[in-house]
Write a protein that holds these residues in place. Sequence first.
Motif, PDB file in Angstrom:
ATOM      1  N   SER B 213       0.827  -1.213   0.000  1.00  0.00           N
ATOM      2  CA  SER B 213       0.000   0.000   0.000  1.00  0.00           C
ATOM      3  C   SER B 213       0.860   1.262   0.000  1.00  0.00           C
ATOM      4  O   SER B 213       0.342   2.374   0.000  1.00  0.00           O
ATOM      5  CB  SER B 213      -0.959   0.004   1.197  1.00  0.00           C
ATOM      6  N   PRO B 311       5.919   6.286  13.777  1.00  0.00           N
ATOM      7  CA  PRO B 311       5.509   5.046  14.460  1.00  0.00           C
ATOM      8  C   PRO B 311       4.382   4.301  13.727  1.00  0.00           C
ATOM      9  O   PRO B 311       4.396   3.067  13.695  1.00  0.00           O
ATOM     10  CB  PRO B 311       5.054   5.504  15.848  1.00  0.00           C
ATOM     11  N   ALA B 312       3.447   5.035  13.112  1.00  0.00           N
ATOM     12  CA  ALA B 312       2.380   4.351  12.358  1.00  0.00           C
ATOM     13  C   ALA B 312       2.987   3.590  11.183  1.00  0.00           C
ATOM     14  O   ALA B 312       2.620   2.448  10.903  1.00  0.00           O
ATOM     15  CB  ALA B 312       1.344   5.354  11.869  1.00  0.00           C
ATOM     16  N   ILE B 315       4.567   0.300  11.976  1.00  0.00           N
ATOM     17  CA  ILE B 315       3.625  -0.799  12.207  1.00  0.00           C
ATOM     18  C   ILE B 315       3.106  -1.302  10.862  1.00  0.00           C
ATOM     19  O   ILE B 315       3.135  -2.492  10.568  1.00  0.00           O
ATOM     20  CB  ILE B 315       2.438  -0.329  13.089  1.00  0.00           C
ATOM     21  N   TYR B 377      -2.424  -2.450  17.601  1.00  0.00           N
ATOM     22  CA  TYR B 377      -1.318  -1.924  16.800  1.00  0.00           C
ATOM     23  C   TYR B 377      -1.740  -1.622  15.363  1.00  0.00           C
ATOM     24  O   TYR B 377      -1.729  -0.489  14.924  1.00  0.00           O
ATOM     25  CB  TYR B 377      -0.142  -2.922  16.789  1.00  0.00           C
ATOM     26  N   LYS B 380      -4.998   0.470  14.830  1.00  0.00           N
ATOM     27  CA  LYS B 380      -4.706   1.815  15.361  1.00  0.00           C
ATOM     28  C   LYS B 380      -3.862   2.599  14.348  1.00  0.00           C
ATOM     29  O   LYS B 380      -4.149   3.767  14.047  1.00  0.00           O
ATOM     30  CB  LYS B 380      -3.951   1.679  16.694  1.00  0.00           C
ATOM     31  N   GLN B 382      -3.596   2.174  11.156  1.00  0.00           N
ATOM     32  CA  GLN B 382      -4.373   2.496   9.952  1.00  0.00           C
ATOM     33  C   GLN B 382      -5.325   3.669  10.184  1.00  0.00           C
ATOM     34  O   GLN B 382      -5.629   4.426   9.268  1.00  0.00           O
ATOM     35  CB  GLN B 382      -5.167   1.272   9.500  1.00  0.00           C
ATOM     36  N   LYS B 383      -5.798   3.803  11.433  1.00  0.00           N
ATOM     37  CA  LYS B 383      -6.651   4.952  11.758  1.00  0.00           C
ATOM     38  C   LYS B 383      -5.824   6.238  11.769  1.00  0.00           C
ATOM     39  O   LYS B 383      -6.257   7.277  11.276  1.00  0.00           O
ATOM     40  CB  LYS B 383      -7.324   4.739  13.116  1.00  0.00           C
ATOM     41  N   ILE B 384      -4.610   6.141  12.315  1.00  0.00           N
ATOM     42  CA  ILE B 384      -3.708   7.300  12.296  1.00  0.00           C
ATOM     43  C   ILE B 384      -3.402   7.681  10.843  1.00  0.00           C
ATOM     44  O   ILE B 384      -3.348   8.855  10.487  1.00  0.00           O
ATOM     45  CB  ILE B 384      -2.376   6.987  13.036  1.00  0.00           C
ATOM     46  N   ARG B 385      -3.233   6.659  10.014  1.00  0.00           N
ATOM     47  CA  ARG B 385      -2.956   6.910   8.593  1.00  0.00           C
ATOM     48  C   ARG B 385      -4.091   7.729   7.980  1.00  0.00           C
ATOM     49  O   ARG B 385      -3.843   8.664   7.216  1.00  0.00           O
ATOM     50  CB  ARG B 385      -2.793   5.574   7.856  1.00  0.00           C
ATOM     51  N   ARG B 386      -5.323   7.388   8.303  1.00  0.00           N
ATOM     52  CA  ARG B 386      -6.470   8.162   7.807  1.00  0.00           C
ATOM     53  C   ARG B 386      -6.385   9.619   8.284  1.00  0.00           C
ATOM     54  O   ARG B 386      -6.601  10.545   7.501  1.00  0.00           O
ATOM     55  CB  ARG B 386      -7.768   7.507   8.303  1.00  0.00           C
ATOM     56  N   LEU B 387      -6.044   9.811   9.553  1.00  0.00           N
ATOM     57  CA  LEU B 387      -5.959  11.180  10.095  1.00  0.00           C
ATOM     58  C   LEU B 387      -4.884  11.988   9.349  1.00  0.00           C
ATOM     59  O   LEU B 387      -5.080  13.164   9.026  1.00  0.00           O
ATOM     60  CB  LEU B 387      -5.651  11.156  11.597  1.00  0.00           C
ATOM     61  N   SER B 389      -3.763  11.475   6.299  1.00  0.00           N
ATOM     62  CA  SER B 389      -4.228  11.726   4.942  1.00  0.00           C
ATOM     63  C   SER B 389      -5.248  12.871   4.918  1.00  0.00           C
ATOM     64  O   SER B 389      -5.185  13.766   4.074  1.00  0.00           O
ATOM     65  CB  SER B 389      -4.837  10.429   4.388  1.00  0.00           C
ATOM     66  N   LEU B 436       2.506   7.758   3.587  1.00  0.00           N
ATOM     67  CA  LEU B 436       1.270   7.218   4.170  1.00  0.00           C
ATOM     68  C   LEU B 436       0.043   7.793   3.473  1.00  0.00           C
ATOM     69  O   LEU B 436      -0.977   7.121   3.331  1.00  0.00           O
ATOM     70  CB  LEU B 436       1.209   7.515   5.673  1.00  0.00           C
ATOM     71  N   ALA B 437       0.134   9.053   3.036  1.00  0.00           N
ATOM     72  CA  ALA B 437      -1.005   9.697   2.371  1.00  0.00           C
ATOM     73  C   ALA B 437      -1.010   9.414   0.872  1.00  0.00           C
ATOM     74  O   ALA B 437      -1.935   9.818   0.174  1.00  0.00           O
ATOM     75  CB  ALA B 437      -0.971  11.199   2.640  1.00  0.00           C
TER      76      ALA B 437
END
Lengths: 96, 491
Positions: B213, B311-312, B315, B377, B380, B382-387, B389, B436-437
């Motif tokens: 990804s 850190p995201a 993981i 982990y 969590k 993947q949620k940070i990744r959304r934030l 983005s 990540l974005a």
Amino acid sequence: MLVDKSTVLHIANLAKIEVPDGDLENLASELSHILGWVEQLNEVNTDDVIPMCSGVASMQLRLRQDKISEENQQSDVLSNAPDSRDGFFAVPKVLE
Amino acid sequence: MVLLTDLTIAEARDGLARKDFSSKELTEAHIRAIESARAFNAYVLETPDRAIEDAVASDKRRAKGEIGALDGIPIAVKDIFCTKGIRTTACSKILAEFVPPYESFVTQKLRQSGTVLLGKTNLDEFAMGSSNETSAFGPVLNPWKSSIDTAKLVPGGSSGGSACAVAAGLCLGATGTDTGGSIRQPAAFCGIVGMKPTYGRCSRWGIVAFASSLDQAGPMTRTVQDSAIMLSAMAGFDHNDSTSSRQIVPNFESSFEKSIKGVRIGIPDEYRVEGIDPEINELWETGIQWLKQQGAEICSISLSQTQNALPAYYIIAPAEASSNLSRYDGMRYGSRVSDVSLTKTYSKTRGGGFGPEVVRRILVGTYVLSAGYYDAYYLKAQKIRRLISEEFNNAFSDVDAILVPTSPTPAFAKGEKENDLIAMYLNDVLTVPASLAGLPAISVPAGLSKSGLPLGLQLITRSFDEETLFRVAQSIENSAGWHHRPSKFMF
């Protein structure tokens, strides 16, 4: 420590990677270090956030027809096999 | 007379068109340069016979007037792109003898545009590393040396061999791949231009997978114009990659026709991370002034999730890697270490075939995906990744591009960070957020440190807006007046 030697052994077994006994302690300490460092994420409120699992947020995966695009590739497919016999991959015995 | 190995791709293209020299002459000059610079360990496989064959074919095409966009241009390919009939190892022992029966989409496109293949370049094993020290073929040397210290420097990673080859005149351009900064950081360390396109721009088909990804191919070149030329030849839709984009690929070389007047540049305060070299912060300030002088509007923006990106990433990337690398089981390809049972054969094969950093990342990935830890982990992260983005998206409703440094430090000494994992991972702190974005980003050489080492500035734009990216990048390049090359006497 977040991860001890027996946990490393367990994960290594799940991942099917042989780890020499002498490396277990060091790996436990390294993994604990990494996992401890990422724990800062717990401070972020992510309630109601939808996990993002694609390369870009808006991406949608396509479907394609399940059909053969290239035929008769047997020799190419087997060309890198560590062991092959009669047009098959040869693997160690699975059932005794 | 200018050395043929010092030309840019654009200059070589023009020289070939004017018949100043043939592709064969251009290629032979590069083969000689590569032979004389083996001490860098930039190439893990030289393909001189193939190169000459490609060059002769190109000269023939030119005589007939049937040429592609990059016809006769000698390039290097990171040894993570499958090349048909040419050994492809990802610099891992487990793939040491792998000869792909097929060609990656990106290298296929480059072949169709007429490029000449000089060889395959070194990288961190499976692209996991920031210094090119995890390669099974041994480390690559940075062609640059500090003026105040004699230590040998790393070229950055994971595309360290490509970065070194471009900087040292061992090819005119090279392919790289970038998962968390693997094109941009080595480009900054070696004083070249490194560009990561929008996720989906370049097909991943035939690129040895690390984190699917995030993985994205991109060009590594000596100028921004060359970067645009090369990306135009690499990008495009591929039905074999389910995440390949159908967006139309513009001729990126036309990006430079407009000025940057009125372009809004965002400066995020959160990128002033701890441990960043003061000289790099100064250069960032200088870059802001350059863009302002050229008519851009500078805006302060906030990207509050920046500190959570690394850190995201550490993981998500290992999680995907642990899944992707499960294919190396010694059954269908790769090396096999036989033992008494199938299970033991698997674990011996994998234990013996993967290097320490790859094992570490597979274990971290397996752990964060295992029962009981998945939510805490992986989900969590993947949620940070959304934030992250979403925060970029918000910023891009106000600005057209974001200017930040590429890496917190210039190139460091070989062995310096080998025993400090987090310090090594921190190299990616400024490149990972855009990864990540899925956003396009570029590193442009913009200045030298007091010790004479190259420093890079990074630009990030909206997804699929590589044109603005190239345009602002060229403006930085022009203002910096970058002309520095590592000294020929250094090797």
